[in-house]
Design an enzyme around this catalytic site. Sequence first.
Site, PDB file in Angstrom:
ATOM      1  N   LYS A  28      -3.786 -41.687 -13.720  1.00 38.90           N
ATOM      2  CA  LYS A  28      -3.956 -43.096 -13.410  1.00 38.90           C
ATOM      3  C   LYS A  28      -5.164 -43.638 -14.176  1.00 38.90           C
ATOM      4  CE  LYS A  28      -4.292 -46.151  -9.345  1.00 38.90           C
ATOM      5  NZ  LYS A  28      -4.313 -46.156  -7.863  1.00 38.90           N
ATOM      6  N   SER A  48      -0.985 -49.503  -6.190  1.00 43.69           N
ATOM      7  CA  SER A  48      -1.781 -49.568  -7.402  1.00 43.69           C
ATOM      8  C   SER A  48      -1.496 -48.412  -8.349  1.00 43.69           C
ATOM      9  CB  SER A  48      -3.279 -49.622  -7.062  1.00 43.69           C
ATOM     10  OG  SER A  48      -3.732 -48.405  -6.533  1.00 43.69           O
ATOM     11  N   SER A  83      -1.358 -46.350  -1.882  1.00 45.64           N
ATOM     12  CA  SER A  83      -1.103 -46.470  -3.315  1.00 45.64           C
ATOM     13  C   SER A  83      -0.642 -45.202  -4.007  1.00 45.64           C
ATOM     14  CB  SER A  83      -2.343 -47.027  -4.018  1.00 45.64           C
ATOM     15  OG  SER A  83      -2.430 -48.413  -3.762  1.00 45.64           O
TER      16      SER A  83
END
Length: 541
Positions: free
Chosen positions: A130, A219, A243
């Site tokens: 990420k 996210s 998330s």
Amino acid sequence: MGKNDGVRVWGRMVGAMFLAGSLTLSPQVRHTPAQPTAAPPASFTTVSTFQIQEATLADLQAQMASGHLTSRALVQQYLDRIERYDKQGPKINAILELNPEALAIADQLDQERRAGQLRGPLHGIPILLKGNIATHDQMTTTAGSAALAGSVPKQDAFLVTRLRAAGAVILGKANLTEFANFMAYDMPSGYSALGGQTLNPYRPMLNKKGQPILSPCGSSAGSGAATAANLTAVAIGTETSGSILCPADANSLVGIKTTVGLVSRSGIIPIAASQDVAGPMTRTVADAAALLNVLAGYDPTDPVTAQSKDKIPADYRLFLKPDGLQGVRIGIPRGFYKLDREQKVLFDRAIATLKRQGATIIDPAVLTTAKKLLASDLTVLTYEFKRDLNTYLATLGPTAPVRTLAEVIRFNRTHPEQALKYGQQLLIDADKRRLQKGTEISEARYHRARASELRLAKTEGVDATMDRYQLDALLFPMDYGSFIGAIAGYPTVIVPAGYTSKGTPMGLSFLGKAFQEPRLIQYAYAYEQASQLRRPPAATP
């Protein structure tokens, strides 16, 4: 972050917005480009006909062990798929940045393999991070923010150091909701100023507003979409509230929201230390267990991980038991979420599968505090965000593009066309330590709010419910329990549970007490093996 459900994961106001064999670790792969290796022997092909779609870590390791595949060839196949499906075709747009060193690192790992120097199940495996996870290499770490463009941290995140030492190839950074969706109140999941809008590969289309018809959710949207579309072998996501679980649900994946303290957060651009975690996002439970073996561990720079020292098993894969639901007591909290007709059918089918596999279902297992938690505001997260983000930015040194939250806000104001498509009111509120209505957040108010939420989620919530009904786990459709586990700091494992008539994925979540990842992996694996429901998105064949 959710699927336009009014209740889902605190709605848009809280949880829907946020981060939101045994292995011996070997010396770390160099960050500087490795010198190209000599041509591999004939028994090692550099171009493979092996189809990587839906391949597991075990599949990939078997191919490399047999000499039918190299790490270089594997990395190249994922790069080719990224070009074909992420940048062209359906344009999933899950990739924020690719690692220019990936092929050179793969060469180095292939050379080690030929020399018999294997590091473990991740040796030569491409992994996507990420975009809020720090790497000290030729990539940047930005959380998708234009204000952090060009930012290169002084060192890898602790979990990245472990991944490199385990032989993983860092393929690149995944797009994410900017600042893990702690920037604007109405920012769609998967949008960032630097990365644009990530699409859900199960329906990669935009509506008239330019937003996804089917949300990639949460996210960690890029990590989820890329893994679902087979643009990477596995990925790492982060979560503050939903998330990892929400994009795993929306992209038909396995996700492990870890116990706070199991995986280090050092080097991860934060929201809130009381809730932030990192964890695996994969296509199978076995892959998630193998990845968790590397991620979990004590980090002296993240003191909360000291709690995990005697709680990590020798190998999470030991809990991959097909009969792992026999005699297990699972409770189903209800009353604070609603399912439509098709979702209810899928959930009922999942419950029936659990029963056939020997589980005892307690339905309902009343969780009396859930509705009170849904009424919570942003006091805790808004307060911690400013404190923790400023601490992170201070580690970047004097050459950093911005050094405080206030400087981020000022940069965005001077570059509105690039940086403020959806505004930055949440950043402003956090910098002032105010809620949306303008009420001041004092330190005393923060501590009262944190104590109250912890009591409702943990002591009077999960703990009380599991003790009252003598439960081994709580079960939720999709990610509906994520806000409870997030506040309590407790783990959840989500696994695919089917699809609606429109092809929308749905997941099934198992939540337990602190450091109960082994038993949750066991339950999720047994369900996965009995149901075998995941299928790849048709848009990325």
